[in-house]
Design an enzyme around this catalytic site. Structure first.
Site, mmCIF file in Angstrom:
data_model
loop_
_atom_site.group_PDB
_atom_site.id
_atom_site.type_symbol
_atom_site.label_atom_id
_atom_site.label_comp_id
_atom_site.label_asym_id
_atom_site.label_seq_id
_atom_site.Cartn_x
_atom_site.Cartn_y
_atom_site.Cartn_z
ATOM 1 N NE ARG A 230 49.157 40.701 11.309
ATOM 2 C CZ ARG A 230 49.460 39.802 12.224
ATOM 3 N NH1 ARG A 230 50.339 38.859 11.938
ATOM 4 N NH2 ARG A 230 48.901 39.820 13.408
ATOM 5 C CG HIS A 278 48.557 33.494 9.911
ATOM 6 N ND1 HIS A 278 47.993 34.672 9.490
ATOM 7 C CD2 HIS A 278 49.245 33.812 11.051
ATOM 8 C CE1 HIS A 278 48.290 35.649 10.332
ATOM 9 N NE2 HIS A 278 49.050 35.146 11.289
#
Length: 315
Positions: A230, A278
């Site tokens: 993350r 991402h």
């Protein structure tokens, strides 16, 4: 009749609906926002929720939920909701398509740094033909932070390529060809050997900011960092400083604290950083729907679903 609420701003609801109904034809899929008139808009009729970043408080308005399924591997997007129902199991997305995609990406990036492709790309731009020093795979020490479903599979596949792989996790793990380090006592020794460090940890208060100056200083000088966990795992200013000093040689970043990555971020143009948007692994609707439906069937048989989040641990 079994009803499931689907909510995502990133995924096509029609593809997911088709995939879910392929594996459970009698499943009624309601797409957020719920429609009127009843019963499509009747929130009490919703049995399950398959969601990514639902609006805060929405899940609390579904009084008969039996399970909340995350559309992605992470679950921090759910636990940011202060009104998340406390008595409903939250299920992580564990499915073979997601695992395969992450392993593919991690292997690709580890090999990219291992074989010094950033340097060769720079030489290409400069028109330089030069053979750089080579490290045999068995002499390249790779460290995987987090040995869950994703990290464990990536570690195992890297070991099969002959790399010297170790992993760090909260408790010891047994993975063929992978050295296991665990807990606070094992972290420093794990970092000291990690020439290429891959972060695949869940985001918790304990892991937030783990990729920062203190961790970088414990890595071998000239180490590489790959963050596919993350964005909040990384202290961005610390990485830039470590790159400037040479303590960190290069990095691959797929996740960021702010997404999309702001246009003025120095990461875009940094010659020692690989940026991807991402995309390290994407949930595959067909295989993911199969996993969700199997858990629904388990619940309907009176069994506990698989891959339920431990709320005390945060993953």
């Amino acid at each position: 009749m079994t009803r499931l609420l689907f909510k995502s701003d990133l995924d096509r609801a029609d593809l997911w609906t088709a995939a879910l109904k392929k594996h459970k034809p009698d499943l009624e899929v309601e797409v957020w926002p719920l429609r009127a008139p009843e019963p499509a808009g009747d929130r009490s009729a919703i049995d399950y929720a398959l969601v990514w970043k639902p609006p805060a408080g929405v899940l609390k308005t579904l009084p008969n939920l039996k399970a909340i399924f995350s559309l992605g591997a992470g679950i921090d997007h759910l636990f940011g909701d202060p009104e998340l129902p406390g008595d409903v199991p939250v299920v992580r997305m564990v499915e073979r398509g997601l695992t395969a995609g992450m392993t593919e990406y991690v292997v690709m990036q580890v090999l990219y740094h291992h074989r010094r492709m950033l340097d060769y790309r720079a030489q290409q731009r400069a028109g330089v033909w030069d053979e750089l020093s080579f490290v045999a795979p068995w002499d390249r020490k790779v460290g995987i932070l987090g040995l869950g479903q994703l990290g464990g599979d990536a570690a195992e596949k890297l070991a099969l390529l002959g790399l010297d792989v170790a992993g760090w996790s909260r408790t010891p793990k047994e993975i063929p060809g992978v050295a296991s380090y665990a807990g606070a006592a094992g972290l420093e020794a794990f970092l000291a050997r990690s020439q290429i460090l891959v972060c695949l940890l869940p985001l918790t208060e304990e892991t937030r900011g783990i990729l920062g100056a203190e961790t970088f200083a414990k890595l071998p000088r000239g180490a590489c960092v790959i963050n596919v966990g993350r964005g909040e795992h990384l202290v961005e200013a610390d990485l830039l400083e470590a790159l400037e000093s040479g303590q960190i040689d290069s990095a691959t970043l797929d996740v960021f604290a702010r997404e999309p990555l702001p246009a003025d971020s120095p990461f875009w143009s940094h010659e020692r950083i690989v940026v991807t948007p991402h995309v390290a692994s994407i949930t595959v609707p067909d295989t993911a729907a199969e996993a969700v439906v199997e858990n629904i069937r388990r619940i309907e048989r009176g069994e506990a679903p698989r891959n339920v989040v431990d709320r005390d641990r945060g993953y």
